[in-house]
Design a protein around this motif. Structure first.
Motif, short mmCIF file in Angstrom:
data_model
loop_
_atom_site.label_atom_id
_atom_site.label_comp_id
_atom_site.label_asym_id
_atom_site.label_seq_id
_atom_site.Cartn_x
_atom_site.Cartn_y
_atom_site.Cartn_z
N ALA A 1 51.53 71.84 122.48
CA ALA A 1 50.39 71.66 121.57
C ALA A 1 49.56 72.09 121.73
O ALA A 1 49.08 71.76 119.90
N ASP A 2 48.80 73.04 121.86
CA ASP A 2 47.16 73.17 121.43
C ASP A 2 47.62 74.42 121.17
O ASP A 2 45.98 75.05 120.38
N GLY A 3 48.42 74.83 120.51
CA GLY A 3 48.38 76.04 120.27
C GLY A 3 48.87 76.62 118.74
O GLY A 3 49.73 75.37 118.06
N ALA A 4 49.00 77.12 117.97
CA ALA A 4 49.11 77.44 116.82
C ALA A 4 49.15 78.77 116.17
O ALA A 4 48.59 78.94 116.74
N THR A 5 50.44 79.04 115.47
CA THR A 5 49.69 80.14 115.16
C THR A 5 50.33 80.90 113.26
O THR A 5 50.92 79.66 112.77
N ILE A 6 48.93 81.25 112.26
CA ILE A 6 49.82 81.66 111.05
C ILE A 6 50.40 83.26 111.48
O ILE A 6 49.51 84.52 111.95
N ARG A 7 51.42 83.81 110.62
CA ARG A 7 51.95 84.68 109.79
C ARG A 7 51.66 84.86 108.53
O ARG A 7 51.54 84.29 107.88
N ILE A 8 51.22 86.14 108.62
CA ILE A 8 50.37 86.92 106.83
C ILE A 8 51.68 87.67 107.30
O ILE A 8 51.85 88.66 107.73
N SER A 9 52.19 87.34 105.75
CA SER A 9 52.79 89.12 104.51
C SER A 9 52.26 89.06 103.85
O SER A 9 52.30 88.76 102.76
N ALA A 10 52.33 90.87 104.18
CA ALA A 10 51.50 91.17 102.65
C ALA A 10 52.29 92.64 102.91
O ALA A 10 52.77 93.17 103.47
N ALA B 1 42.51 92.96 104.59
CA ALA B 1 41.94 91.78 103.59
C ALA B 1 42.41 90.29 104.28
O ALA B 1 41.68 89.52 104.34
N GLN B 2 43.07 90.35 104.36
CA GLN B 2 43.72 89.09 103.81
C GLN B 2 44.02 88.19 105.37
O GLN B 2 43.21 86.89 105.45
N THR B 3 44.47 89.14 106.32
CA THR B 3 44.29 88.75 107.86
C THR B 3 42.98 87.98 107.87
O THR B 3 42.08 86.67 108.56
N LYS B 4 41.52 88.84 107.56
CA LYS B 4 40.38 88.47 107.36
C LYS B 4 39.86 87.31 106.87
O LYS B 4 38.92 86.33 107.51
N VAL B 5 40.56 87.26 105.43
CA VAL B 5 39.91 85.69 104.54
C VAL B 5 40.75 84.54 105.63
O VAL B 5 40.52 83.93 105.71
N VAL B 6 42.18 84.89 106.20
CA VAL B 6 42.62 83.41 106.96
C VAL B 6 41.48 83.15 108.15
O VAL B 6 41.34 82.28 108.80
N ILE C 1 38.90 81.65 107.05
CA ILE C 1 39.03 80.15 106.79
C ILE C 1 39.31 79.74 108.24
O ILE C 1 38.87 77.68 108.00
N LEU C 2 39.87 79.51 108.76
CA LEU C 2 39.78 79.05 110.27
C LEU C 2 38.59 78.96 110.53
O LEU C 2 38.33 78.30 111.73
N ALA C 3 37.80 79.78 110.56
CA ALA C 3 36.20 80.25 111.23
C ALA C 3 35.81 78.80 111.21
O ALA C 3 34.40 78.41 111.78
N VAL C 4 36.13 78.12 110.11
CA VAL C 4 35.40 77.08 108.91
C VAL C 4 35.67 75.79 108.76
O VAL C 4 35.30 74.57 108.96
N THR C 5 37.46 76.13 110.05
CA THR C 5 38.12 74.79 109.97
C THR C 5 37.87 73.31 110.75
O THR C 5 37.79 74.52 112.14
N PRO C 6 37.57 72.31 110.33
CA PRO C 6 36.88 71.09 112.07
C PRO C 6 38.29 71.61 112.92
O PRO C 6 39.83 71.63 112.48
N GLU D 1 44.80 80.63 99.42
CA GLU D 1 43.47 81.64 99.12
C GLU D 1 44.69 82.34 100.06
O GLU D 1 44.26 83.76 99.06
N VAL D 2 45.73 81.77 100.34
CA VAL D 2 46.43 83.59 101.52
C VAL D 2 47.46 83.14 101.13
O VAL D 2 48.43 82.30 101.92
N PRO D 3 48.53 83.46 99.56
CA PRO D 3 49.92 82.71 99.79
C PRO D 3 50.64 83.34 100.80
O PRO D 3 52.03 82.49 101.33
N GLY D 4 50.31 84.49 101.39
CA GLY D 4 51.42 85.04 102.39
C GLY D 4 51.82 84.33 103.62
O GLY D 4 52.01 85.35 104.55
#
Lengths: 223, 297
Positions: free
Chosen positions: B61-70, B77-82, B85-90, B147-150
């Motif tokens: 429940a308290d975990g989630a995953t972001i999969r980046i295909s690029a 670079a895309q991983t850093k963008v993600v 984004i997460l660093a400023v996401t409430p 911001e990160v379509p993949g």
């Protein structure tokens, strides 16, 4: 003590007994006679609530049986001693325990001395530990009488109590019934044995009721 | 209270009035033992699946995953963008990218330990933990899409729901099984009691004729069957608990089905089975006895 008011009873829609109105007062001695199948046993069963009348009213000790609960019927039966035709013993219990059963089921313990005296009174002192199937017909009838009187009932009903007995044993049982009656117990004996009724003449003042044509009639003057 | 207890404490003289009930009483003993044995397993299943549902639910429940295909050259670079984004996401408590060793470990069960992760076009994975307030999953999805379509956000709901539902169903099945076992036990005791009552019809008639109340006659049968059900259920429960204690440890199988036995205070629950069996037998016999007695004048 026991009163029948326009009582009728029958089996399978037919009427075996009808229009019975009579009263058995305290301390009385009655014989109920009639041919086999006339309804003598049915009459006795109506008295202690094993059967219900199809018409009329039966009251015992001032209470109408028809309105009684099952518990009330049980309590009523503790005041009525019954000698059943087939004795009705529990074959797995020794005679002494069978005789004491009416006390046991009302959560009372039999006094051992009184129980011994009662068994001696019916001539069964030596049979206290015997199981009912090992007893003779006469012994079973006397044991049934002992069981019927152990609660000092106000009325004793006996259904063919001498049916399986020889004449000597019948007279002995009759003597016991007469003794009970002299102690104040009302007695009603259903029998077709006219010799027994005649023998009672010498010992007690008794009335004879006869079932004829489905009705109970007083058979004659006091014996 | 004293009167109620009298049903069990009994009366030696009253007990003798009814002859030994033989086969029906033995049947009650055996049936109660077998039903209690089964009830321990149904209860264990129900408790264990309840724990599993809770564990799976909490773990996912308290975990989630972001999969980046690029393309490989854009992956970092895309991983850093993600991560930015997460660093400023409430609602995001922590976020980190899985290194190749962790990715290899995740894939090892399917492809073996020697998978050359670096040389294969395998998506990068970012694991994040939600804080107590939780995050706005739909808002995060929209921002990632812009911001990160993949990048694909997976909050595990797709996996969690069927697992939790399956565990919940298993738990319900365990409870239904318990109810069925109780019902069958009641039916068996009723049949045994009725057989004993029918076999003692003459005894019952004699007792009624000499002034025994229905409660007095019923008590002799009820006490007998209740005590036998209690004894049988106690034996069956004990056997069931021993069998559960001897269940093999499934940790070696990967931990997915661990904890199928009883644990902690869960061991106390089976102790309720014998008294419950006694209560079922008490009411079943009592009802059967009074039904039979009503047929005797």
């Amino acid at each position: 003590m026991i009163e029948f008011q326009d009582v009728a009873h029958g089996y399978g829609g037919g009427r075996l007994l009808s229009d019975m109105t009579l009263s058995l007062p305290p301390g009385s001695f009655h014989f109920l006679t009639g041919p086999s199948g006339a309804g003598k046993s049915t009459f006795l069963k109506l008295c202690y609530g094993e059967l219900s009348p199809v018409a009329g009213r039966i009251s015992v000790f001032g209470q109408t049986i028809a309105g009684m609960s099952r518990d009330d019927i049980a309590r009523l039966r503790r005041r009525i001693g019954v000698v059943h035709q087939d004795c009705q013993f529990l074959d797995h219990l020794p005679l002494a325990e069978n005789v004491a059963l009416p006390l046991t089921v009302s959560n009372r313990a039999a006094n051992p001395t009184e129980l011994d005296e009662l068994l001696a009174w019916v001539g069964l002192s030596g049979q206290a530990a015997s199981l009912p199937p090992s007893l003779s017909g006469g012994e079973r009838q006397r044991a049934a009488l002992a069981r019927a009187v152990i609660t000092s009932p106000e009325v004793l009903l006996a259904d063919e109590p001498t049916g399986n007995l020889d004449w000597e044993m019948s007279l002995r049982l009759l003597t016991l019934l007469v003794e009970l009656n002299r102690m104040g117990t009302a007695i009603l004996v259903a029998t077709h044995d006219m010799n027994l009724i005649r023998a009672a003449k010498a010992q007690v003042s008794a009335r004879v009721l006869r079932i004829r044509g489905g009705q109970v009639q007083v058979a004659g003057a006091e014996l | 209270m004293k009167r109620r207890l009298a049903w069990l404490t009994g009366d030696a003289r009253a007990d003798r009035v009814v002859p030994p009930t033989g086969a029906p009483a033995r049947l009650t003993l055996l049936t109660s033992a077998a039903m209690a044995f089964l009830a321990v397993f149904a209860l264990t299943l129900s408790l264990a699946t309840g724990r599993l549902a809770e564990r799976w639910s909490q773990a996912l429940a308290d975990g989630a995953t972001i999969r980046i295909s690029a393309p490989p050259e854009q992956m970092a670079a895309q991983t850093k963008v993600v991560l930015d984004i997460l660093a400023v996401t409430p609602g995001v408590a922590s976020a980190r990218a899985l290194d190749p060793a962790e990715t290899r470990a995740l894939l090892a069960p399917w492809f073996g330990p020697d998978l050359p992760v670096e040389s294969l076009p395998i998506p990068a994975l970012v694991e994040l933990r939600e804080d107590a307030a939780g995050l706005d999953a739909e808002g995060l999805r929209l921002r990632l899409a812009a911001e990160v379509p993949g990048a694909v956000f997976d909050d595990h709901a797709r996996w969690r729901r069927p697992l939790v539902e399956a565990a919940g169903r298993l738990r319900a099945l365990g409870l239904v099984s318990l109810a069925l076992i109780g019902g069958v036990a009641a039916a068996m005791v009723t049949l045994a009691a009725r057989a004993a009552l029918a076999a003692n019809g003459q005894v019952i008639r004699v007792l009624r004729l000499i002034g025994a109340r229905d409660a007095y006659i019923a008590r002799a049968f009820v006490r007998r069957f209740t005590l036998r059900a209690l004894a049988g259920a106690a034996a069956g429960t004990l056997a069931g608990m021993v069998a559960v204690a001897l269940l093999p440890n499934a940790d070696a199988a990967g931990g997915f089905l661990t904890g199928l036995g009883l644990s902690g205070t869960g061991w106390l629950w089976p102790l309720a089975i014998p008294p419950f069996a006694a209560i079922v037998a008490f009411w079943a016999t009592r009802a059967a006895a009074f039904r039979t007695l009503r047929e005797v004048q």
